[in-house]
Design a protein around this motif. Structure first.
Motif, PDB file in Angstrom:
ATOM      1  N   ASN A   1      29.474  27.820  68.798  1.00 39.07           N
ATOM      2  CA  ASN A   1      29.750  29.018  68.344  1.00 39.07           C
ATOM      3  C   ASN A   1      30.309  30.036  69.435  1.00 39.07           C
ATOM      4  O   ASN A   1      30.446  31.268  69.164  1.00 39.07           O
ATOM      5  CB  ASN A   1      28.566  29.915  67.710  1.00 39.07           C
ATOM      6  N   LEU A   2      31.061  29.540  70.467  1.00 38.05           N
ATOM      7  CA  LEU A   2      31.996  30.072  71.203  1.00 38.05           C
ATOM      8  C   LEU A   2      33.462  30.751  70.653  1.00 38.05           C
ATOM      9  O   LEU A   2      33.623  29.659  70.066  1.00 38.05           O
ATOM     10  CB  LEU A   2      31.955  29.335  72.730  1.00 38.05           C
ATOM     11  N   ASP A   3      33.849  31.447  71.165  1.00 35.83           N
ATOM     12  CA  ASP A   3      35.249  31.892  70.686  1.00 35.83           C
ATOM     13  C   ASP A   3      35.993  30.932  71.352  1.00 35.83           C
ATOM     14  O   ASP A   3      36.255  30.853  72.319  1.00 35.83           O
ATOM     15  CB  ASP A   3      35.672  33.481  70.952  1.00 35.83           C
ATOM     16  N   SER A   4      37.000  30.654  70.619  1.00 43.36           N
ATOM     17  CA  SER A   4      38.313  29.415  71.057  1.00 43.36           C
ATOM     18  C   SER A   4      39.609  30.102  70.464  1.00 43.36           C
ATOM     19  O   SER A   4      39.527  30.672  69.487  1.00 43.36           O
ATOM     20  CB  SER A   4      37.944  28.155  71.090  1.00 43.36           C
ATOM     21  N   ASP A   5      40.605  29.810  71.158  1.00 37.49           N
ATOM     22  CA  ASP A   5      41.997  30.178  70.736  1.00 37.49           C
ATOM     23  C   ASP A   5      42.541  29.039  69.630  1.00 37.49           C
ATOM     24  O   ASP A   5      41.889  27.997  69.462  1.00 37.49           O
ATOM     25  CB  ASP A   5      42.920  30.436  71.548  1.00 37.49           C
TER      26      ASP A   5
ATOM     27  N   ALA B   1      37.827  37.509  73.814  1.00 38.15           N
ATOM     28  CA  ALA B   1      38.113  37.749  72.385  1.00 38.15           C
ATOM     29  C   ALA B   1      37.849  39.221  71.524  1.00 38.15           C
ATOM     30  O   ALA B   1      38.464  39.767  70.882  1.00 38.15           O
ATOM     31  CB  ALA B   1      37.936  36.506  71.398  1.00 38.15           C
ATOM     32  N   VAL B   2      36.676  39.294  71.796  1.00 36.43           N
ATOM     33  CA  VAL B   2      36.170  40.583  71.425  1.00 36.43           C
ATOM     34  C   VAL B   2      36.498  41.786  72.251  1.00 36.43           C
ATOM     35  O   VAL B   2      36.902  42.836  71.642  1.00 36.43           O
ATOM     36  CB  VAL B   2      34.477  40.597  71.235  1.00 36.43           C
TER      37      VAL B   2
ATOM     38  N   LYS C   1      42.327  32.613  79.418  1.00 41.95           N
ATOM     39  CA  LYS C   1      41.520  31.563  78.553  1.00 41.95           C
ATOM     40  C   LYS C   1      40.571  30.599  79.691  1.00 41.95           C
ATOM     41  O   LYS C   1      40.830  30.638  80.700  1.00 41.95           O
ATOM     42  CB  LYS C   1      42.643  30.797  78.068  1.00 41.95           C
TER      43      LYS C   1
ATOM     44  N   TYR D   1      37.444  23.755  74.472  1.00 40.67           N
ATOM     45  CA  TYR D   1      36.095  23.663  74.047  1.00 40.67           C
ATOM     46  C   TYR D   1      35.849  22.216  73.549  1.00 40.67           C
ATOM     47  O   TYR D   1      35.663  21.898  72.202  1.00 40.67           O
ATOM     48  CB  TYR D   1      36.221  24.556  72.736  1.00 40.67           C
TER      49      TYR D   1
ATOM     50  N   ASP E   1      38.053  31.208  74.653  1.00 40.84           N
ATOM     51  CA  ASP E   1      38.753  32.740  74.605  1.00 40.84           C
ATOM     52  C   ASP E   1      37.510  33.888  74.944  1.00 40.84           C
ATOM     53  O   ASP E   1      37.281  34.344  73.876  1.00 40.84           O
ATOM     54  CB  ASP E   1      39.352  32.806  73.257  1.00 40.84           C
TER      55      ASP E   1
END
Length: 573
Positions: free
Chosen positions: A523-527, A536-537, A509, A513, A533
């Motif tokens: 719009n970033l991935d976060s946990d 994540a993809v 990680k 954020y 994160d």
């Protein structure tokens, strides 16, 4: 031949500058005409210089960025996932890009086999002979880490020697013994750094390399015991003792000391007078041209970010884990993250207000927010960042120095080896871990807990390496993480400790954020806890490293056909 000789002379005689591999490869170095060569110590120096370009360095000018040393580990994130941690490398093909390459060992053997032919001062011949043994050990160690068991080639041979060409692999502990014997020879022959008029491999470098390799093999055998990667009948104790002895000899020699400032070690173009540095690589873009510079500064942050686990490794300023310290610490806002923390964090991480540029006129620019497109975890590196513009180009420096070996490593090796042996004392901790902490800026007078003792305070968040270790060894490993952060040691440590539990089925990680980052990149991935994160993809189920296979690389399939005496590494059959 004259063209090749001239190139090698300007390449690395004095300063270990960067060179272009393709030029060196035009004429094999073992095709030198015997009557023309091996007569003087100048011939020995000329040949030995070719080895220096094989040492690690920064990416040259034109690459657009310079890979940070710990990228692709659990502590350093790149813009793509690590194929090594993900176990997705596969069985390679033979050829110029194969990691199963013996060219360097062959060249070192050719040198060692011919060095005695030269005439000159005994001390000079001894120096170059020692360099030959040092580099053969260095090249063998690189192969040992990748493949484990190896054929042992003690001397140069031609391509008609069938017995040598079709050797089987010797057990890794025998290979390690062979490597350490080479280093013992090098130690007995090489001059100390102070007695060399130019920066070359020296006695201290050989001692440190011996300690490094012995620690690697000792801990490998200990933590891989009972697996297909272990050594039957050995728990690594003998190698751990050799590691401790070599590191202590370097410490007791008194020729090297810690630099007063931790941060100043890494953001330099010249380390020639730094007494902590044992071996380093210099670059000279203006003086020697495009091929002798690097792009470490031009594409900052070089597609690199520290991970959340890396940042969490740093103690509070009172020397206690942040989970039990009474000091206020903050892991969620970059603006506060360095407050009340190990001072090395401020020398390692970029936060708002840090200087990014010092112009020629003295004016400055300051860091405001992360470049998330390149630093996917938003933890950008302060380490290796030279902010003062080069007056000769009015641009970022192209001459960032590359540290190859420093005295601080010896202190960490000694402490770890002694702890693994169960013989560590408070005096041992004081001359190693506590010396490093004191240099970093911990104040033992006001914070007695900042000093590591044999009974450290329990950290509820100590890493689970997959095996039980003592509290003092937990803290010694933490110190190694922090002191050597982003210096290229982490992958080796994960492998030798058998530490796959740290990353298998997990995703590393990044930063919390927070608004600062959201305003930069939406719009970033976060946990679920709000931390970035970035994989994540790509890593839906986490890293897929196979602990029954991926601790060693696969030997190329063609090599197994060419030499039927070779046996593939476990799990790759």
């Amino acid at each position: 031949m004259k063209k090749i000789f001239y190139f090698l002379t300007i390449c690395s005689t004095l300063s270990l500058v960067s060179c272009s591999d393709d030029i060196l490869d035009r004429t094999p170095l073992d095709e030198i005409s015997e009557p023309e060569f091996w007569k003087t110590t100048s011939d020995l120096e000329l040949y030995a210089n070719s080895f220096y370009n094989k040492l690690p360095g920064w990416s040259g000018v034109g690459f657009g960025s310079a890979q940070m040393p710990d990228v692709g580990t659990d502590l350093g994130l790149g813009t793509g996932i690590s194929s090594r941690l993900d176990g997705s490398q596969g069985i390679p093909n033979s050829g110029s890009n194969s990691l199963w390459s013996w060219d360097e060992v062959r060249q070192a053997n050719y040198f060692v086999s011919n060095v005695s032919k030269a005439e000159g001062l005994e001390t000079e011949i001894n120096q170059f002979t020692g360099e030959g043994y040092f580099f053969r050990a260095y090249f063998y160690y690189d192969l040992l880490k990748k493949y484990g068991d190896l054929p042992i080639y003690e001397a140069y041979f031609d391509n008609l020697d069938v017995d040598q060409l079709y050797q089987a692999r010797s057990p890794r502990n025998e290979v390690a013994d062979f490597i350490l014997a080479d280093l013992d020879k090098a130690i007995s022959l090489l001059k100390t750094k102070a007695n060399l008029s130019t920066p070359r491999v020296n006695k201290e470098a050989a001692l440190l390399l011996k300690a490094t390799i012995a620690l690697y093999e000792g801990t490998w055998e200990k933590y891989h015991s009972g697996t297909e990667f272990g050594v039957a009948g050995s728990d690594g104790t003998a190698f751990l003792q050799e590691a401790a002895d070599a590191a202590k000899e370097l410490i007791d020699g008194g020729t090297r000391t810690l630099n007063p400032s931790y941060g100043d070690l890494f953001n330099q173009t010249n380390l020639s007078t730094n007494n902590e540095i044992i071996l380093w690589r210099e670059y000279d873009y203006v003086g020697l041209g495009n091929s002798f510079g690097n792009d470490a500064q031009l594409s900052w942050p070089n597609n690199f970010s520290y991970s959340l686990d890396a940042i969490k490794s740093y103690l509070a300023l009172d020397g206690l884990p942040t989970a039990v310290s009474t000091l206020t610490t903050d892991d969620k806002e970059l603006a506060n993250i360095e407050t009340n923390r190990d001072p090395r964090l401020a020398e390692t991480l970029m936060v708002p207000g840090d200087v990014t540029v010092v112009n020629i006129d003295g004016s400055m620019l300051y860091w405001e927010e992360p470049t998330v497109g390149q630093s996917v975890g938003a933890y950008e590196s302060q380490k290796y960042r030279i902010t003062t513009l080069d007056p000769s180009t009015n641009n970022y420096s192209r001459n960032t120095a590359k540290i190859l070996m420093r005295y601080g490593e010896a202190l960490l090796i000694y402490a770890e080896a002694k702890a693994e042996l169960g013989t560590i004392t408070q005096d041992d901790l004081d001359i190693t871990i506590n010396a490093l902490r004191e240099r970093a800026g911990f104040d033992f007078a006001t914070n007695a807990t900042a000093k590591l003792t044999l009974s450290p305070v329990t950290d509820p968040n100590w890493p689970d390496y997959g095996h039980t270790i003592s509290p003092v060894l937990q803290e010694i490993r933490r110190e190694r993480v922090v002191e050597l952060m982003n210096e290229g040691f982490r992958l080796d440590d994960l492998m030798r400790w058998g530490a796959h539990k740290l990353f298998v089925d997990k995703r590393p990680k990044g930063a919390y954020y927070e608004t600062l980052i959201m305003d930069t990149a939406a719009n970033l991935d976060s946990d679920a806890d709000g931390y970035l994160d970035p994989y994540a993809v790509e890593l839906v189920d986490g890293y897929s490293f196979n602990p029954d296979r991926d601790y060693l690389l696969a030997i190329p399939a063609e090599e197994l056909v060419l030499n039927p005496n070779l046996i593939q590494n476990p799990g790759w059959e």
